[in-house]
Design a protein around this motif. Structure first.
Motif, mmCIF file in Angstrom:
data_model
loop_
_atom_site.group_PDB
_atom_site.id
_atom_site.type_symbol
_atom_site.label_atom_id
_atom_site.label_comp_id
_atom_site.label_asym_id
_atom_site.label_seq_id
_atom_site.Cartn_x
_atom_site.Cartn_y
_atom_site.Cartn_z
ATOM 1 N N VAL A 1 3.051 6.831 -14.605
ATOM 2 C CA VAL A 1 3.973 7.966 -14.463
ATOM 3 C C VAL A 1 3.302 9.076 -13.656
ATOM 4 O O VAL A 1 3.937 9.720 -12.814
ATOM 5 C CB VAL A 1 4.457 8.459 -15.827
ATOM 6 C CG1 VAL A 1 5.452 9.606 -15.654
ATOM 7 C CG2 VAL A 1 5.106 7.330 -16.616
ATOM 8 N N GLN A 2 2.020 9.300 -13.892
ATOM 9 C CA GLN A 2 1.290 10.239 -13.042
ATOM 10 C C GLN A 2 1.403 9.833 -11.583
ATOM 11 O O GLN A 2 1.652 10.672 -10.704
ATOM 12 C CB GLN A 2 -0.179 10.292 -13.451
ATOM 13 C CG GLN A 2 -0.459 10.926 -14.790
ATOM 14 C CD GLN A 2 -1.945 10.954 -15.098
ATOM 15 O OE1 GLN A 2 -2.771 10.518 -14.303
ATOM 16 N NE2 GLN A 2 -2.301 11.474 -16.264
ATOM 17 N N ARG A 3 1.236 8.556 -11.310
ATOM 18 C CA ARG A 3 1.276 8.083 -9.920
ATOM 19 C C ARG A 3 2.666 8.218 -9.300
ATOM 20 O O ARG A 3 2.790 8.260 -8.077
ATOM 21 C CB ARG A 3 0.804 6.629 -9.842
ATOM 22 C CG ARG A 3 -0.668 6.472 -10.185
ATOM 23 C CD ARG A 3 -1.140 5.057 -9.931
ATOM 24 N NE ARG A 3 -2.498 4.858 -10.411
ATOM 25 C CZ ARG A 3 -3.217 3.760 -10.194
ATOM 26 N NH1 ARG A 3 -2.678 2.753 -9.484
ATOM 27 N NH2 ARG A 3 -4.442 3.651 -10.664
ATOM 28 N N MET A 4 3.696 8.289 -10.124
ATOM 29 C CA MET A 4 5.026 8.524 -9.574
ATOM 30 C C MET A 4 5.163 9.926 -8.989
ATOM 31 O O MET A 4 6.127 10.221 -8.280
ATOM 32 C CB MET A 4 6.096 8.262 -10.635
ATOM 33 C CG MET A 4 6.236 6.790 -10.974
ATOM 34 S SD MET A 4 7.695 6.423 -11.963
ATOM 35 C CE MET A 4 8.994 6.653 -10.728
ATOM 36 N N MET A 5 4.191 10.782 -9.265
ATOM 37 C CA MET A 5 4.162 12.103 -8.649
ATOM 38 C C MET A 5 3.423 12.097 -7.312
ATOM 39 O O MET A 5 3.212 13.157 -6.708
ATOM 40 C CB MET A 5 3.506 13.106 -9.599
ATOM 41 C CG MET A 5 4.149 13.192 -10.971
ATOM 42 S SD MET A 5 5.901 13.616 -10.910
ATOM 43 C CE MET A 5 5.787 15.317 -10.339
#
Length: 257
Positions: A50-54
């Motif tokens: 989810v962090q990487r979706m930023m």
């Protein structure tokens, strides 16, 4: 989250939760994790994928990071929605088909009530992106749509990705979580590239759990390496996200010949 079948016809699994070591997890009737939140840090994005979706933040000028509208398709535990609304202070819309997920986020995952900058919709993501009223209105689109068993992306055809591109304004960015026991990264990535153009699609290396994040853009000019490094450091210092690591992991999409 949604299902592999036609959304309007599918019975939705009820949301449940578990908690371990200070982290609260969302489930949809199975052991598969559909989202997570650290109870004492609800604005922190807990899960690495989810962090990487930023990672869209790397492609956007720092002066514009908090501008425009962010849309999340598939609410999960609301991590991206909370971050976009409460940390980035963007105008934020979340679209979720399963009403029990929305209820769970409000009860257990600190999702605030709608306000002037936040709208949470109980609606079908495919219909939302196909609505002509939304053409060219979105700066950031996060897509994380899976059934309750996390088997494969729910909406994963070229027509859907073409609609996603359509809702983006010029310079807009989309991130997609590609994960699933029955999913094919190459197949899904090729559909995204067909809709956006191969030169506008990148991906990060998979997480240890197997999530691969794809970034697709509408008319973005990639800055030079020094600019990207400076942006990554700014994102890390200002928002606490591991952007320098993302920069080491990102690659232009290459499809098999």
């Amino acid at each position: 989250m949604a299902s592999k079948k036609t959304p309007a016809r599918q019975a939705q699994a009820g949301a449940t939760l578990s908690e371990y070591a200070g982290v609260r997890y969302l489930h949809l009737g199975t052991e598969w994790v559909q989202g997570a939140m650290r109870v004492r840090k609800p604005q922190h994005i807990e899960l690495e994928y989810v962090q990487r979706m930023m990672a869209w933040m790397l492609w956007r000028p720092t002066a514009e990071l908090t501008q425009g509208q962010a849309v999340q398709l598939g609410l999960g535990a609301g991590a991206i929605t909370r971050f976009s609304h409460q940390v980035l202070k963007m105008r934020t819309t979340a679209v979720e088909l399963n009403a029990t997920v929305i209820d769970a986020c409000k009860l257990w995952f600190h999702l605030p009530d709608d306000d002037a900058r936040l709208t949470v919709l109980h609606a079908d993501a495919a219909r939302w992106v196909a609505d002509p009223a939304h053409l060219g209105t979105v700066q950031v689109l996060n897509v994380d749509l899976y059934d309750h068993e996390a088997a494969a992306p729910v909406l994963d055809d070229e027509a859907f990705y073409a609609c996603c591109r359509g809702v983006l304004a010029d310079g807009g960015l989309m991130t997609v979580n590609l994960f699933g026991r029955d999913a094919s990264f190459e197949r899904s990535a090729a559909r995204i590239a067909a809709a956006f153009g191969l030169d506008q699609v990148w991906h990060l290396a998979p997480t240890k759990e197997g999530n691969t994040i794809v970034v697709a853009a509408r008319g973005v000019v990639v800055p030079d390496r020094d600019t990207l490094i400076a942006r990554a450091e700014y994102i890390r210092e200002r928002f606490g996200l591991p952007a320098p690591k993302w920069l080491r992991l990102v690659r232009p999409l290459r499809l098999p010949a």
